[in-house]
Enzyme design. Structure first.
Site, PDB file in Angstrom:
ATOM      1  N   TYR A 249      40.476  42.032  40.572  1.00  0.00           N
ATOM      2  CA  TYR A 249      39.754  41.744  39.327  1.00  0.00           C
ATOM      3  C   TYR A 249      40.762  41.480  38.208  1.00  0.00           C
ATOM      4  O   TYR A 249      41.930  41.839  38.329  1.00  0.00           O
ATOM      5  CB  TYR A 249      38.759  42.843  38.957  1.00  0.00           C
ATOM      6  CG  TYR A 249      39.327  44.219  38.693  1.00  0.00           C
ATOM      7  CD1 TYR A 249      39.506  44.683  37.396  1.00  0.00           C
ATOM      8  CD2 TYR A 249      39.655  45.073  39.747  1.00  0.00           C
ATOM      9  CE1 TYR A 249      40.001  45.957  37.153  1.00  0.00           C
ATOM     10  CE2 TYR A 249      40.142  46.349  39.511  1.00  0.00           C
ATOM     11  CZ  TYR A 249      40.312  46.779  38.212  1.00  0.00           C
ATOM     12  OH  TYR A 249      40.795  48.031  37.973  1.00  0.00           O
TER      13      TYR A 249
ATOM     14  N   HIS B 112      45.760  43.263  40.020  1.00  0.00           N
ATOM     15  CA  HIS B 112      45.384  42.047  39.286  1.00  0.00           C
ATOM     16  C   HIS B 112      46.188  40.829  39.743  1.00  0.00           C
ATOM     17  O   HIS B 112      47.372  40.965  40.087  1.00  0.00           O
ATOM     18  CB  HIS B 112      45.596  42.269  37.787  1.00  0.00           C
ATOM     19  CG  HIS B 112      44.980  43.542  37.307  1.00  0.00           C
ATOM     20  ND1 HIS B 112      43.618  43.755  37.366  1.00  0.00           N
ATOM     21  CD2 HIS B 112      45.527  44.684  36.803  1.00  0.00           C
ATOM     22  CE1 HIS B 112      43.366  44.974  36.907  1.00  0.00           C
ATOM     23  NE2 HIS B 112      44.504  45.559  36.558  1.00  0.00           N
TER      24      HIS B 112
END
Ligand code: C5P
Length: 308
Positions: A236, A284
């Site tokens: 994410y 990430h």
């Protein structure tokens, strides 16, 4: 006779110029009034990459009447909150909005105004950058998590109008700084309410922020950033990258500082020596995020300052 003719030609000329000039002036002001902002270049003024990616998300912040869909809730709970249920989320949000403003305060765009914003990431590349005055010069200065200013003013400035954070990264805020909460689970939403309620020990939490200046990122916006801006890459988006996209929604001109890994590919901070040499960019897609920021800068959608 000759003189009269010349005067007539002169008068006709002057009238003609006057009419054209008036039309020009009128169309100039009509154009100005149609522009979305008063900057040299406004974000929503056509660029192919911008139009392609920047299908604007209508409600980047939660408000009392916003109804998160079950689909978006399920995406969101897969981040950190497995086992959570939608009804519990709704109850928590309802409680939260009894405390904080019913909708987030965002200055509206206007043809008479240029809303300039600095997004300050926490990269070590800010060290010795001397960006402080340039950062403080922007109307809105958004800092992230524990991004420090004391002792680093020359490189990062000392103005903070907005602080993005979540409970695990929280720090005290002064009474005029807006808290932009990025919630990753229901507990994060409860945290705001709990800070202001008296716990079993009879004491309130020690955190300080102004509850009237709280803004809460919409979980569906997080998904939008992941799906649309990062094409679902990585687990994410990072807090920093979501902040950049958020700034593109609430500012007319965006200046980005403090993004970029160190030479070992780690997200080190400008105020401390990195201990975990295997940090990389966590869950990430740091490389993709960086490439996107560079591309946005190439298309003059934002200004990117890469430090030294
Ligand atoms: O480390 P922290 O999450 O507090 O940093 C805030 C944001 O700054 C990150 O989410 C990331 O987007 C960005 N960052 C970066 N390069 C670094 C450190 C942080 O791009 N070296």
């Amino acid at each position: 006779m000759k003189l009269k003719g010349s005067i007539l030609i002169f008068l006709l000329g002057v009238t003609g110029i006057g009419l054209f000039w008036r039309a020009d002036i009128l169309s100039y002001f009509t154009l100005l009034a149609k522009r979305p902002c008063a900057c040299d270049r406004c974000l929503s003024e056509g660029d192919s990459l911008f139009e392609q990616r920047f299908s604007k998300f209508d409600e980047p912040f939660l408000s009392v009447n916003y109804n998160l869909s079950e689909d978006n809730f399920n995406w969101w709970k897969s981040l950190q909150g497995r086992g959570q249920i939608l009804s519990a989320y709704r109850e928590t949000v309802e409680r939260l909005f009894q405390l904080v403003p019913a909708s987030a305060h965002v200055e509206a765009s206007s043809p008479n105004r240029c809303r300039t914003c600095a997004v300050v990431g926490n990269s070590g590349n800010l060290m010795k950058s001397h960006y402080g005055p340039l950062i403080d010069f922007q109307d809105v200065v958004i800092r992230i998590n524990r991004g420090q200013t004391k002792g680093y003013e020359a490189d990062v400035g000392n103005k903070t109008t907005h602080r993005v954070m979540y409970p695990e990264s929280a720090a005290d805020l002064d009474n005029t700084t807006r808290l932009v909460l990025f919630p990753f689970k229901i507990k994060d939403l409860d945290w705001v309410t709990n800070v202001f309620s008296t716990g079993p020990s009879g004491r309130k939490s020690n955190f300080k922020f102004n509850k009237d200046l709280v803004m809460i990122l919409n979980p569906a916006f997080m998904r939008y950033v992941h799906d649309v801006w990062l094409q679902k890459k990585g687990f994410y988006p990072s807090t920093g990258f979501m902040t950049v996209v958020l700034a593109l929604h609430i500012c007319d001109e965006v200046h980005v500082f403090g993004f970029g890994a160190d030479s070992d590919g780690n997200w080190s901070h400008y105020w401390t020596k990195l201990m975990n040499k295997n940090l990389k960019t966590g869950p990430h897609p740091g490389g993709e995020e960086y490439k996107m920021i560079v591309e946005l800068a190439k298309h003059q959608i934002l200004k990117f300052y890469t430090g030294w």
